[in-house]
Design a protein around this motif. Structure first.
Motif, PDB file in Angstrom:
ATOM      1  N   PRO A  91       2.409  -0.129  -7.368  1.00 45.43           N
ATOM      2  CA  PRO A  91       1.443   0.740  -7.088  1.00 45.43           C
ATOM      3  C   PRO A  91       1.203   1.613  -8.265  1.00 45.43           C
ATOM      4  N   VAL A  92      -0.084   1.899  -8.597  1.00 43.33           N
ATOM      5  CA  VAL A  92      -0.393   2.500  -9.918  1.00 43.33           C
ATOM      6  C   VAL A  92      -0.432   3.977  -9.755  1.00 43.33           C
ATOM      7  N   TRP A  93      -0.453   4.779  -8.794  1.00 39.71           N
ATOM      8  CA  TRP A  93      -0.367   6.062  -8.812  1.00 39.71           C
ATOM      9  C   TRP A  93       0.731   6.724  -9.340  1.00 39.71           C
ATOM     10  N   HIS A 130      -6.739   5.881 -10.765  1.00 43.71           N
ATOM     11  CA  HIS A 130      -5.509   6.057 -10.663  1.00 43.71           C
ATOM     12  C   HIS A 130      -5.097   7.426 -10.217  1.00 43.71           C
ATOM     13  N   GLN A 131      -5.655   8.536 -10.844  1.00 40.16           N
ATOM     14  CA  GLN A 131      -5.258   9.852 -10.328  1.00 40.16           C
ATOM     15  C   GLN A 131      -5.690  10.294  -8.794  1.00 40.16           C
ATOM     16  N   TRP A 132      -7.081   9.520  -8.454  1.00 42.02           N
ATOM     17  CA  TRP A 132      -7.195   9.538  -7.230  1.00 42.02           C
ATOM     18  C   TRP A 132      -6.175   9.422  -6.159  1.00 42.02           C
ATOM     19  N   LEU A 133      -5.612   8.143  -6.398  1.00 41.74           N
ATOM     20  CA  LEU A 133      -4.528   7.573  -5.545  1.00 41.74           C
ATOM     21  C   LEU A 133      -3.177   8.684  -5.630  1.00 41.74           C
ATOM     22  N   ARG A 154      -2.328   0.358  -4.249  1.00 41.70           N
ATOM     23  CA  ARG A 154      -1.746   1.214  -3.305  1.00 41.70           C
ATOM     24  C   ARG A 154      -0.602   0.788  -2.789  1.00 41.70           C
ATOM     25  N   GLN A 155      -0.050  -0.490  -2.732  1.00 35.43           N
ATOM     26  CA  GLN A 155       0.862  -1.200  -2.106  1.00 35.43           C
ATOM     27  C   GLN A 155       2.357  -0.937  -2.744  1.00 35.43           C
ATOM     28  N   TYR A 213       9.589   6.135  -3.684  1.00 34.36           N
ATOM     29  CA  TYR A 213       9.598   4.842  -2.819  1.00 34.36           C
ATOM     30  C   TYR A 213       8.532   3.872  -3.183  1.00 34.36           C
ATOM     31  N   GLY A 214       9.216   2.579  -3.315  1.00 35.41           N
ATOM     32  CA  GLY A 214       8.394   1.450  -3.462  1.00 35.41           C
ATOM     33  C   GLY A 214       7.576   1.459  -4.936  1.00 35.41           C
ATOM     34  N   ARG A 215       8.225   2.090  -5.923  1.00 40.20           N
ATOM     35  CA  ARG A 215       7.889   1.996  -7.295  1.00 40.20           C
ATOM     36  C   ARG A 215       7.820   0.816  -7.795  1.00 40.20           C
ATOM     37  N   GLY A 216       7.008   0.171  -8.644  1.00 37.97           N
ATOM     38  CA  GLY A 216       7.007  -1.134  -9.585  1.00 37.97           C
ATOM     39  C   GLY A 216       7.540  -2.104  -8.890  1.00 37.97           C
ATOM     40  N   PHE A 217       7.939  -3.195  -9.371  1.00 39.92           N
ATOM     41  CA  PHE A 217       8.474  -4.497  -8.816  1.00 39.92           C
ATOM     42  C   PHE A 217       9.936  -4.383  -8.743  1.00 39.92           C
ATOM     43  N   PRO A 218      10.610  -3.628  -7.622  1.00 35.51           N
ATOM     44  CA  PRO A 218      11.934  -3.428  -7.798  1.00 35.51           C
ATOM     45  C   PRO A 218      12.893  -4.765  -8.168  1.00 35.51           C
TER      46      PRO A 218
END
Length: 338
Positions: free
Chosen positions: A105-107, A157-160, A99-100, A173-178
């Motif tokens: 984050p995997v969502w 994944h889809q629930w998140l 989630r982080q 915002y916050g996707r991946g490892f920037p």
């Protein structure tokens, strides 16, 4: 609480789904820790928690499957010897239960796939993306598409991603490892080794073998047989640098300078690990074959400067032995080329 009444200033930011005061506090804490605040036009999503799942208006059977996906995600070691052949869990790289923000984050995968993926040069769906993590990051072989475990992981994944539109048109915002800007000085192995021993070894051990207590896995191995193989995304130096900067040392993210993150990333990604499952039998040939799509960002097939070791020049596949991931090298949609 209404989305517009949250404490953090969010002018121009697009919020996905309902955001409660308690959950949004997670993001406010991130900003206080030094993470960048959301920018105008970015899509901000606070994934639901497992506590939220209990209150959700979903079929009880679906809730059970999502719980199973969460269990597999946070304790992937239960598949050890079947689908996993190292010491990693999905949550070893995707912190905070996936989630982080700024920790992969995997969502986002649930709302941006299917899409073309450069690494394997065809369109991937969510299951195939998860399968890639098993083949490379877990040094294993994935559950079969449509199997109970794969459906459970996909459902989690889809629930998140609850409340996020498919194919959002905004940056997330916050996707991946920037990715960090290129460092002022070229990353340095010796400096990285010193940083690792001072900042990282207490959790991951001096030899990179991770930490076990009473035989139980506590912290992952950043290299060696217990770690990801040479085909994993985090074996790329820029990916490791982004992960380290935004997440390490644990509990002290953003405490290293960009230069320090690059240096320690070079040190970590210059250590041996199990062979890339795409290995042709010749490391230089394998590097050349996959250089443009992947290995130009890794140390694989290069000579380590301080001792001249040719990295990846071995047939070691770790605990996996002769097992080859069934999904690696499988072509897709070739008939559409005509």
């Amino acid at each position: 609480m209404n989305n517009r009444s949250i404490g953090l200033a969010l002018t121009g930011v697009i919020l996905a789904g309902g955001v409660s005061a308690g959950v949004w506090a997670e993001y406010e804490t991130l900003v206080e820790m030094g993470y960048p605040a959301p920018k105008e036009g970015e899509l901000v999503h606070v994934p639901p928690t497992m506590e939220d799942l209990e209150e959700a208006d979903l079929h009880p059977e679906l809730k059970q499957v999502i719980r199973r996906g969460y269990d597999l995600f946070t304790n992937t070691q239960q598949l050890r010897g079947v689908n996993v052949f190292n010491d990693m869990n999905c949550s070893s790289c995707h912190l905070g239960e996936g989630r982080q923000p700024f920790s992969g984050p995997v969502w986002p995968a649930a709302v941006t796939l299917p899409d073309f993926r450069g690494k394997n040069q065809h369109v991937n769906n969510l299951e195939e993306r998860i399968a890639g993590c098993f083949a490379y990051s877990m040094n294993g072989t994935p559950p079969i598409y449509g199997s109970d475990d794969m459906v459970a992981l996909s459902a989690y994944h889809q629930w998140l991603a609850t409340g996020v539109p498919m194919y959002p048109g905004q940056p997330i915002y916050g996707r991946g490892f920037p990715r960090l800007d290129e460092p002022e000085q070229a990353p340095d192995y010796a400096r990285g080794e010193q940083i690792y021993q001072e900042q990282c070894a207490v959790c991951h051990s001096e030899d990179g073998s991770g930490l076990y207590q009473a035989g139980e896995y506590v912290f992952p191995a950043p290299w060696g047989d217990g770690s990801n193989n040479w085909g994993a995304g985090i074996s790329r130096t820029f990916t490791m640098a982004g992960f380290v900067k935004h997440n390490m040392p644990l509990g002290q993210p953003m405490s290293l300078s960009d230069q320090e993150a690059w240096d320690v990333a070079l040190y970590i990604t210059s250590q041996e690990r199990p062979q890339d499952p795409r290995y042709t039998g010749d490391v230089r040939e394998t590097r050349e074959r996959f250089a443009d799509t992947f290995h130009k960002h890794t140390q694989y097939g290069t000579e380590r400067e301080h001792d001249g070791a040719l990295l990846g020049n071995h047939g070691n596949t770790g605990e996996k032995g002769e097992i080859r991931p069934w999904n690696v090298g499988m072509p897709r949609f070739e008939y559409l080329e005509d």
